[in-house]
Design an enzyme around this catalytic site. Structure first.
Site, PDB file in Angstrom:
ATOM      1  CG  HIS A  20      -0.367  -0.088   2.798  1.00 13.64           C
ATOM      2  ND1 HIS A  20       0.405   1.141   2.982  1.00 13.64           N
ATOM      3  CD2 HIS A  20       0.050  -0.759   3.321  1.00 13.64           C
ATOM      4  CE1 HIS A  20       0.850   0.751   4.238  1.00 13.64           C
ATOM      5  NE2 HIS A  20       0.604  -0.544   4.290  1.00 13.64           N
ATOM      6  CD  GLU A  93       1.987  -5.673   8.131  1.00 14.52           C
ATOM      7  OE1 GLU A  93       2.380  -6.745   7.341  1.00 14.52           O
ATOM      8  OE2 GLU A  93       2.794  -4.897   7.887  1.00 14.52           O
TER       9      GLU A  93
END
Length: 220
Positions: A20, A93
């Site tokens: 990202h 994550e």
């Protein structure tokens, strides 16, 4: 934009593992983990720039972590390609437990032993992250057609660990795979005899053909 396309064998499936864009916590060097932090203005710009490049690879499928920083990065590519974004919770994550929201300095000072072992109290181990992310990548790859290209928008640690496991690397060498910069990506190509090859790592431009004496075929 260059029209050069990466050299690959016909029928090889590909995975583009895309981290990202930047967040405010990235800038402050804070452990994000599963905390749902959005992209900052620079991160939004990074996502749109990278999306224009990745669209040149002609992706066929688009998958993302449901956390906003990854999902919004994927949406930048969706806007260019028209592809729908699917999400998979196993692409989130690493759970940082007590470390989430702390800076690197705070982690070192408050948790010196855990920092040395890189094991957040109350969080996931590297092996746990690698297993769940690799499983998500395998599931997604199984749904690809023979010439499919899947772009996966996810997170730095999740992608590095999941990729290492998918490549079959033993855990003691995972630390030798460098991290991904914001909005950079790695490219994995399918081998003819099964498994995957790391073709590009931490790239920010379109892959170039490999010209030289090294082996570039797909496992023949």
């Amino acid at each position: 934009m260059s029209d050069v396309r990466p050299v690959r064998e016909p029928g090889a499936r590909r995975l583009v593992l895309w981290r990202h864009g930047r967040t405010a916590w990235n800038l402050e060097n804070r452990f994000q983990g599963k905390t749902d932090i959005p992209l900052d203005d620079t991160g939004v710009q990074q996502a749109h720039r990278a999306a224009r490049l990745l669209a040149g690879l002609r992706p066929t499928h688009l998958l993302a972590s449901p956390l906003r920083r990854a999902a919004d990065t994927a949406e930048a590519l969706a806007a260019v390609t028209g592809l729908p974004v699917r999400t998979d919770g196993d692409l989130t994550e690493r759970d940082g437990g007590a470390w989430e929201g702390l800076t690197s300095r705070e982690i070192r000072e408050r948790y010196p032993e855990e920092h040395k072992a890189w094991q957040p109290p109350g969080g996931e181990t590297s092996a746990q992250v690698a297993k769940r992310v690799a499983a998500a990548l395998e599931r997604a790859a199984d749904d690809l057609p023979p010439t499919g290209l899947l772009v996966v928008a996810s997170h730095g640690a999740a992608l590095r660990l999941g990729m290492s496991a998918l490549l079959g690397l033993p855990e003691d060498v995972w630390k030798h795979i460098g991290g991904l910069s914001n909005c950079c990506w790695s490219v994995l190509t399918e081998l003819r005899d099964g498994g995957w090859r790391l073709a590009e790592h931490n790239a920010g431009t379109l892959p170039e053909p490999v010209l030289g004496d090294d082996r570039t075929d797909n496992g023949s």
